[in-house]
Design an enzyme around this catalytic site. Structure first.
Site, mmCIF file in Angstrom:
data_model
loop_
_atom_site.group_PDB
_atom_site.id
_atom_site.type_symbol
_atom_site.label_atom_id
_atom_site.label_comp_id
_atom_site.label_asym_id
_atom_site.label_seq_id
_atom_site.Cartn_x
_atom_site.Cartn_y
_atom_site.Cartn_z
ATOM 1 N N THR A 261 -1.613 -1.139 5.501
ATOM 2 C CA THR A 261 -2.438 -0.823 6.678
ATOM 3 C C THR A 261 -3.232 0.434 6.358
ATOM 4 O O THR A 261 -2.643 1.508 6.171
ATOM 5 C CB THR A 261 -1.556 -0.559 7.916
ATOM 6 O OG1 THR A 261 -0.745 -1.703 8.149
ATOM 7 C CG2 THR A 261 -2.423 -0.290 9.149
ATOM 8 N N LYS B 8 -5.878 -5.266 12.777
ATOM 9 C CA LYS B 8 -4.570 -4.594 12.767
ATOM 10 C C LYS B 8 -4.569 -3.351 13.664
ATOM 11 O O LYS B 8 -3.654 -3.146 14.458
ATOM 12 C CB LYS B 8 -4.229 -4.215 11.320
ATOM 13 C CG LYS B 8 -2.999 -3.367 11.133
ATOM 14 C CD LYS B 8 -1.708 -4.134 11.342
ATOM 15 C CE LYS B 8 -0.499 -3.216 11.237
ATOM 16 N NZ LYS B 8 0.733 -3.870 11.617
ATOM 17 N N LYS C 129 0.646 6.757 12.431
ATOM 18 C CA LYS C 129 -0.394 6.549 11.404
ATOM 19 C C LYS C 129 -1.415 5.509 11.887
ATOM 20 O O LYS C 129 -2.624 5.746 11.833
ATOM 21 C CB LYS C 129 0.247 6.074 10.087
ATOM 22 C CG LYS C 129 -0.757 5.890 8.975
ATOM 23 C CD LYS C 129 -0.198 5.115 7.800
ATOM 24 C CE LYS C 129 -0.327 3.632 8.003
ATOM 25 N NZ LYS C 129 -0.175 2.816 6.798
HETATM 26 P P1 NAD Z 1 7.188 2.074 1.865
HETATM 27 O O1 NAD Z 1 6.910 3.526 1.776
HETATM 28 O O2 NAD Z 1 8.595 1.614 2.053
HETATM 29 O O3 NAD Z 1 6.642 1.341 0.520
HETATM 30 C C1 NAD Z 1 5.475 1.721 -0.164
HETATM 31 C C2 NAD Z 1 5.803 1.737 -1.658
HETATM 32 O O4 NAD Z 1 4.617 1.995 -2.392
HETATM 33 C C3 NAD Z 1 6.814 2.835 -2.047
HETATM 34 O O5 NAD Z 1 7.947 2.242 -2.615
HETATM 35 C C4 NAD Z 1 6.032 3.688 -3.055
HETATM 36 O O6 NAD Z 1 6.845 4.176 -4.111
HETATM 37 C C5 NAD Z 1 5.008 2.703 -3.565
HETATM 38 N N1 NAD Z 1 3.836 3.324 -4.161
HETATM 39 C C6 NAD Z 1 3.032 4.292 -3.662
HETATM 40 N N2 NAD Z 1 2.025 4.572 -4.531
HETATM 41 C C7 NAD Z 1 2.195 3.756 -5.595
HETATM 42 C C8 NAD Z 1 1.497 3.576 -6.827
HETATM 43 N N3 NAD Z 1 0.403 4.290 -7.117
HETATM 44 N N4 NAD Z 1 1.962 2.679 -7.702
HETATM 45 C C9 NAD Z 1 3.075 1.959 -7.398
HETATM 46 N N5 NAD Z 1 3.784 2.074 -6.261
HETATM 47 C C10 NAD Z 1 3.345 2.971 -5.368
HETATM 48 O O7 NAD Z 1 6.249 1.501 3.013
HETATM 49 P P2 NAD Z 1 6.380 0.098 3.785
HETATM 50 O O8 NAD Z 1 7.203 0.267 5.006
HETATM 51 O O9 NAD Z 1 6.720 -0.957 2.794
HETATM 52 O O10 NAD Z 1 4.869 -0.083 4.309
HETATM 53 C C11 NAD Z 1 3.812 -0.420 3.425
HETATM 54 C C12 NAD Z 1 2.546 -0.644 4.247
HETATM 55 O O11 NAD Z 1 2.760 -1.687 5.204
HETATM 56 C C13 NAD Z 1 2.090 0.587 5.053
HETATM 57 O O12 NAD Z 1 0.705 0.675 5.011
HETATM 58 C C14 NAD Z 1 2.601 0.295 6.456
HETATM 59 O O13 NAD Z 1 1.818 0.936 7.463
HETATM 60 C C15 NAD Z 1 2.441 -1.213 6.511
HETATM 61 N N6 NAD Z 1 3.344 -1.874 7.470
HETATM 62 C C16 NAD Z 1 4.657 -1.514 7.550
HETATM 63 C C17 NAD Z 1 5.476 -2.133 8.483
HETATM 64 C C18 NAD Z 1 6.938 -1.733 8.605
HETATM 65 O O14 NAD Z 1 7.575 -2.141 9.597
HETATM 66 N N7 NAD Z 1 7.524 -1.028 7.634
HETATM 67 C C19 NAD Z 1 4.970 -3.144 9.318
HETATM 68 C C20 NAD Z 1 3.627 -3.528 9.187
HETATM 69 C C21 NAD Z 1 2.823 -2.881 8.247
#
Ligand code: NAD
Length: 316
Positions: free
Chosen positions: A100, A175, A250
């Site tokens: 997102t 979104k 966010k």
């Molecule tokens: P998270 O922090 O658990 O996972 C993100 C991952 O990206 C981390 O493991 C991090 O190490 C990795 N990362 C960051 N930079 C990187 C790079 N350069 N190379 C490789 N890996 C890298 O976050 P999440 O909860 O999985 O959410 C991810 C996205 O989905 C966000 O944008 C969030 O807003 C969206 N989202 C989350 C939810 C939820 O309920 N968690 C629901 C809908 C949308």
């Protein structure tokens, strides 16, 4: 890639959402080469049949489709442009960013992908970690119709519904609009429960009425912010997320940016963004976004203490 064709997928970002999404692609028979900056996540991913790559570029180098699931726009922009993700891929690779992020950032990534000779979709999701695990996510996609058709089999392996919302950035637009509704409605439901408490109304009675009346909404009937009426809601497990308050803050921040940029009269969206930013930076850190009901109760008590002490000072 047509419907039913198996592909090699590069998957970058194996966090709370990405890990189960990548596992569902393996489950559907695709070859998945994954990468995350956190080594433990790569080890865990191997157990789900994901091949661990040495870098994000390596994960993209042999892929038909590259899926990214990263925290914020700055991570996506940096990975795609500066860290060479686009350069590492074969010409014509389809990139699907499910993070997102800001609409403007998403459009910038689309442009960079186009200039590098690739196809691109922004495809953020709704449904949370539970939906990611159960492959019941809803995808909202922005980009060309051809790209959407090409990505559809993968999206369907990770979710129950995929909506093509329009051109570049339209998925992110959908979104943030959806989450602005959700943020405002969670505050509305929480305020109603606190008002009901002060009027001597039980949580169950208010729920029984509003969930079958015109107050019905997801924030009430699925993610109910008070314990009891909906046993599966985070309120029943001390507000363990679910959908964490900082992520809601966010998303509302992204919506607020777009509201201000467009000069939209969206007072409630802006106020919800402000409330969630304060909450996420304090008691809401690490808690489900429905825990905002507790901060409404606290503010109410503080106000009533202030007005009581003002009354006493007038009496003197
Ligand atoms: P998270 O922090 O658990 O996972 C993100 C991952 O990206 C981390 O493991 C991090 O190490 C990795 N990362 C960051 N930079 C990187 C790079 N350069 N190379 C490789 N890996 C890298 O976050 P999440 O909860 O999985 O959410 C991810 C996205 O989905 C966000 O944008 C969030 O807003 C969206 N989202 C989350 C939810 C939820 O309920 N968690 C629901 C809908 C949308």
């Amino acid at each position: 890639m047509s419907e039913g064709t198996l592909s090699t997928v590069g998957f970058v970002g194996l966090g709370n959402m990405g890990a189960p999404m990548a596992a569902n692609l393996v489950e559907a028979g695709h070859r998945v080469v994954g990468f995350d900056l956190v080594p433990e996540l790569l080890t865990a991913a191997r157990e789900n049949g994901i091949e661990a790559a040495a870098s994000a570029a390596h994960a993209a180098s042999d892929a038909d489709v590259v899926v990214t699931m990263l925290p914020e726009g700055r991570h996506v922009l940096s990975l795609y442009r500066e860290e060479g993700l686009l350069d590492a891929a074969r010409p014509g690779t389809l990139f699907v960013d499910c993070s997102t992020i800001d609409v403007a950032d998403a459009r910038a990534v689309h442009q960079a992908a186009r200039e590098a000779g690739h196809a691109m979709l922004d495809a953020p999701v709704s449904g949370g970690v539970v939906g990611a695990e159960a492959a019941t996510l809803t995808f909202m996609a922005g980009g060309g119709k051809d790209q959407f058709t090409r990505a559809e089999p993968l999206l369907k392996a990770m979710g129950k519904k995929a909506v093509h919302c329009g051109d570049a950035g339209a998925g992110q637009a959908a979104k943030i609009c959806n989450n602005m509704i959700l943020g405002i409605s969670m505050i509305a439901v929480s305020e109603a429960f606190v008002l009901g408490e002060s009027l001597g109304l039980s949580h169950q009675a208010l729920f029984d009425v509003a969930s079958t009346a015109s107050g019905q909404c997801w924030a009430l009937s699925v993610n109910c912010p008070v314990p009891g009426p909906v046993p599966g809601s985070p309120a029943n497990r001390d507000y363990r997320p679910g959908f964490a308050a900082p992520l809601m803050a966010k998303d509302l921040g992204l919506a607020a940016n777009a509201v201000r940029a467009g000069g939209i009269d969206a007072e409630f969206g802006l106020l919800a963004a402000e409330r969630y930013a304060t909450f996420a930076a304090g008691d809401g850190d690490g808690r489900d976004f429905s825990a905002i009901v507790a901060s409404i109760r606290d503010r109410t008590q503080r106000h009533s203490l202030v007005s009581e002490s003002e009354e006493h000072s007038h009496d003197r």
